[in-house]
Motif scaffolding. Structure first.
Motif, PDB file in Angstrom:
ATOM      1  N   LYS A 113     -12.232   3.676  -3.411  1.00  0.00           N
ATOM      2  CA  LYS A 113     -11.844   4.766  -2.730  1.00  0.00           C
ATOM      3  C   LYS A 113     -12.802   6.063  -3.115  1.00  0.00           C
ATOM      4  N   LEU A 114     -13.294   6.809  -2.321  1.00  0.00           N
ATOM      5  CA  LEU A 114     -14.052   8.130  -2.753  1.00  0.00           C
ATOM      6  C   LEU A 114     -13.031   9.361  -2.802  1.00  0.00           C
ATOM      7  N   ILE A 115     -13.139   9.908  -3.922  1.00  0.00           N
ATOM      8  CA  ILE A 115     -12.158  11.070  -3.744  1.00  0.00           C
ATOM      9  C   ILE A 115     -12.903  12.061  -4.405  1.00  0.00           C
ATOM     10  N   PRO A 116     -13.458  13.179  -3.306  1.00  0.00           N
ATOM     11  CA  PRO A 116     -13.977  14.500  -3.893  1.00  0.00           C
ATOM     12  C   PRO A 116     -13.182  15.126  -4.867  1.00  0.00           C
ATOM     13  N   ASP A 117     -13.910  16.011  -5.658  1.00  0.00           N
ATOM     14  CA  ASP A 117     -12.952  16.725  -6.536  1.00  0.00           C
ATOM     15  C   ASP A 117     -12.236  17.693  -5.777  1.00  0.00           C
ATOM     16  N   GLN A 118     -12.877  18.379  -4.717  1.00  0.00           N
ATOM     17  CA  GLN A 118     -12.425  19.211  -3.647  1.00  0.00           C
ATOM     18  C   GLN A 118     -13.168  19.061  -2.223  1.00  0.00           C
ATOM     19  N   LEU A 119     -12.457  19.687  -1.182  1.00  0.00           N
ATOM     20  CA  LEU A 119     -12.981  19.629  -0.147  1.00  0.00           C
ATOM     21  C   LEU A 119     -12.731  20.848   0.666  1.00  0.00           C
ATOM     22  N   PHE A 120     -13.641  21.453   1.329  1.00  0.00           N
ATOM     23  CA  PHE A 120     -13.512  22.631   2.235  1.00  0.00           C
ATOM     24  C   PHE A 120     -14.672  23.137   3.079  1.00  0.00           C
ATOM     25  N   ALA A 121     -14.304  23.992   3.974  1.00  0.00           N
ATOM     26  CA  ALA A 121     -15.278  24.112   5.003  1.00  0.00           C
ATOM     27  C   ALA A 121     -15.558  25.726   5.100  1.00  0.00           C
ATOM     28  N   LEU A 122     -16.665  26.264   5.612  1.00  0.00           N
ATOM     29  CA  LEU A 122     -16.832  27.616   6.081  1.00  0.00           C
ATOM     30  C   LEU A 122     -17.095  27.768   7.428  1.00  0.00           C
ATOM     31  N   ASP A 123     -16.354  28.825   7.882  1.00  0.00           N
ATOM     32  CA  ASP A 123     -16.530  29.257   9.359  1.00  0.00           C
ATOM     33  C   ASP A 123     -17.216  30.415   9.532  1.00  0.00           C
ATOM     34  N   TYR A 124     -18.569  30.273  10.075  1.00  0.00           N
ATOM     35  CA  TYR A 124     -19.717  31.171  10.023  1.00  0.00           C
ATOM     36  C   TYR A 124     -19.338  31.626  11.599  1.00  0.00           C
ATOM     37  N   SER A 125     -18.525  32.601  11.952  1.00  0.00           N
ATOM     38  CA  SER A 125     -18.312  33.049  13.128  1.00  0.00           C
ATOM     39  C   SER A 125     -18.149  32.125  14.184  1.00  0.00           C
ATOM     40  N   GLY A 126     -17.652  30.881  14.099  1.00  0.00           N
ATOM     41  CA  GLY A 126     -17.522  29.995  15.299  1.00  0.00           C
ATOM     42  C   GLY A 126     -18.469  28.699  14.895  1.00  0.00           C
ATOM     43  N   ARG A 127     -19.264  28.952  13.998  1.00  0.00           N
ATOM     44  CA  ARG A 127     -20.299  27.644  13.570  1.00  0.00           C
ATOM     45  C   ARG A 127     -19.576  27.036  12.033  1.00  0.00           C
ATOM     46  N   TYR A 128     -19.566  25.762  12.010  1.00  0.00           N
ATOM     47  CA  TYR A 128     -18.724  25.484  10.659  1.00  0.00           C
ATOM     48  C   TYR A 128     -19.684  24.303   9.955  1.00  0.00           C
ATOM     49  N   ARG A 129     -19.424  24.228   8.642  1.00  0.00           N
ATOM     50  CA  ARG A 129     -19.943  23.460   7.750  1.00  0.00           C
ATOM     51  C   ARG A 129     -18.971  22.961   6.834  1.00  0.00           C
ATOM     52  N   VAL A 130     -18.675  21.779   6.512  1.00  0.00           N
ATOM     53  CA  VAL A 130     -17.820  20.903   5.466  1.00  0.00           C
ATOM     54  C   VAL A 130     -18.612  20.638   4.262  1.00  0.00           C
ATOM     55  N   PHE A 131     -17.664  20.944   3.297  1.00  0.00           N
ATOM     56  CA  PHE A 131     -18.357  20.747   1.878  1.00  0.00           C
ATOM     57  C   PHE A 131     -17.472  19.748   0.948  1.00  0.00           C
ATOM     58  N   ALA A 132     -17.968  18.755   0.565  1.00  0.00           N
ATOM     59  CA  ALA A 132     -17.215  18.101  -0.641  1.00  0.00           C
ATOM     60  C   ALA A 132     -17.801  18.704  -1.981  1.00  0.00           C
ATOM     61  N   LEU A 133     -17.224  18.520  -2.981  1.00  0.00           N
ATOM     62  CA  LEU A 133     -17.430  19.452  -4.087  1.00  0.00           C
ATOM     63  C   LEU A 133     -17.247  18.160  -5.185  1.00  0.00           C
ATOM     64  N   GLU A 134     -18.241  17.971  -6.098  1.00  0.00           N
ATOM     65  CA  GLU A 134     -18.042  17.392  -7.309  1.00  0.00           C
ATOM     66  C   GLU A 134     -18.601  18.279  -8.428  1.00  0.00           C
ATOM     67  N   VAL A 135     -17.685  18.222  -9.473  1.00  0.00           N
ATOM     68  CA  VAL A 135     -18.118  18.775 -10.667  1.00  0.00           C
ATOM     69  C   VAL A 135     -18.499  17.715 -11.995  1.00  0.00           C
ATOM     70  N   ASP A 136     -19.517  17.723 -12.263  1.00  0.00           N
ATOM     71  CA  ASP A 136     -20.111  16.666 -13.363  1.00  0.00           C
ATOM     72  C   ASP A 136     -20.036  17.484 -14.729  1.00  0.00           C
ATOM     73  N   ARG A 137     -19.120  16.824 -15.593  1.00  0.00           N
ATOM     74  CA  ARG A 137     -19.188  17.407 -16.965  1.00  0.00           C
ATOM     75  C   ARG A 137     -19.805  16.514 -18.024  1.00  0.00           C
ATOM     76  N   GLY A 138     -20.639  15.628 -17.553  1.00  0.00           N
ATOM     77  CA  GLY A 138     -21.304  14.332 -18.358  1.00  0.00           C
ATOM     78  C   GLY A 138     -20.497  13.647 -18.934  1.00  0.00           C
ATOM     79  N   THR A 139     -19.115  13.562 -18.576  1.00  0.00           N
ATOM     80  CA  THR A 139     -18.352  12.475 -19.400  1.00  0.00           C
ATOM     81  C   THR A 139     -18.486  10.991 -18.799  1.00  0.00           C
ATOM     82  N   GLU A 140     -19.190  10.643 -17.636  1.00  0.00           N
ATOM     83  CA  GLU A 140     -19.335   9.550 -17.288  1.00  0.00           C
ATOM     84  C   GLU A 140     -20.823   9.119 -17.517  1.00  0.00           C
ATOM     85  N   PRO A 141     -21.069   7.669 -17.325  1.00  0.00           N
ATOM     86  CA  PRO A 141     -22.565   7.391 -17.548  1.00  0.00           C
ATOM     87  C   PRO A 141     -23.238   7.678 -16.304  1.00  0.00           C
TER      88      PRO A 141
END
Length: 289
Positions: A154-182
């Motif tokens: 399963k892929l689990i984004p750290d967070q998910l959100f979208a931006l509404d640019y006056s009726g035009r949309y983009r969706v964003f998945a966020l990943e924060v990397d703190r260097g704890t994984e190889p």
């Protein structure tokens, strides 16, 4: 920075400005007083007044100070980081203002970094007239989970959100990397390379559109503590199809690079993010992100 223990408890009237603070924390997660002041700069122009009002909310039992913030050097010189109490959650529910927020999970400092990144984007986007759409509103489209099944994993984004640019949309998945994984791993454990490969499949097959019920395209934001780690990530994207690499945007944290109170700034929305293909981009509306 005053003592972490409030000297007294007293009644605190919750006005509209304070409600905005509480709702912002509910939506994103723990927030520094610096970001909370920026959120309501239009109504709390005096920083000292805003900080006193936050302290009143804490003394009244509506805000708490997570103890993890005391684990950094010279904690007494840093801005407070606030989170909600059970009293606040109940009060928001009584007022009909609560929402089923998707807050960061896992290690506290990682979660704080995630909540700070999304908060920064929300605040700056709102000033530009762009509406921030939180994860729970996206998940409600089909009653979906944040986690997306990719066969056995399963892929689990750290967070998910979208931006509404006056009726035009983009969706964003966020990943924060703190260097704890190889960077790479032949074992079953998670690695940066495996995460990139999972997102490649998610993007190429448009699995996210089916899972979340979306029409808008997905952009993946990667935030790194270390410039060196970001550089390795960009090199890794060099082996990915151009259509995938160009919608993976990355940048490092400000300040010292470590996730602390002052590491994340309010310029994440309007400033440049790096790409392995296609040059720099920003989250403000562009025809080709």
């Amino acid at each position: 920075m005053p003592s972490f223990a409030p000297s007294s408890r007293h009644r605190c009237r919750i006005g509209s400005g304070k409600i905005r603070w509480l709702k912002h924390i509910e939506r994103h997660g723990p927030q520094s007083s610096t970001f909370l002041f920026e959120l309501t700069r239009d109504t709390h122009r005096c920083r000292d007044t805003a900080l006193r009002d936050l302290q009143k909310l804490r003394a009244g039992g509506f805000l708490r100070l997570p103890p993890q913030q005391r684990q950094v050097a010279k904690a007494e010189f840093n801005p407070y980081i606030y989170d909600l109490t059970r009293l606040t959650k109940d009060r928001l529910g009584d007022l009909g203002l609560d929402e089923p927020s998707v807050r960061p999970t896992g290690h506290w400092w990682h979660g704080y970094a995630v909540s700070s990144v999304t908060s920064s984007i929300d605040i700056a986007a709102a000033r530009a007239g762009v509406r921030y759409i939180p994860a729970h509103d996206i998940l409600a489209i089909r009653g979906a989970d944040l986690a997306i099944s990719l066969g056995r994993v399963k892929l689990i984004p750290d967070q998910l959100f979208a931006l509404d640019y006056s009726g035009r949309y983009r969706v964003f998945a966020l990943e924060v990397d703190r260097g704890t994984e190889p960077l790479r791993s032949t074992a079953a454990r998670k690695s940066l390379q495996k995460s990139v490969e999972q997102y490649r499949r998610l993007l190429e097959e448009a699995i996210y559109k089916q899972h979340y019920g979306l029409k808008a395209n997905l952009i993946v934001l990667w935030v790194f503590e270390s410039p060196g780690r970001q550089s390795q990530f960009l090199d890794m994207l060099g082996g990915q199809p151009a259509a995938v690499a160009q919608v993976m945007l990355s940048r490092t944290l400000g300040g010292s690079g470590q996730v602390t109170h002052k590491a994340i700034t309010l310029d994440l929305y309007a400033s440049s993010w790096e790409r392995a293909v296609g040059g720099a981009a920003c989250l403000a509306w562009e025809e080709d992100p």
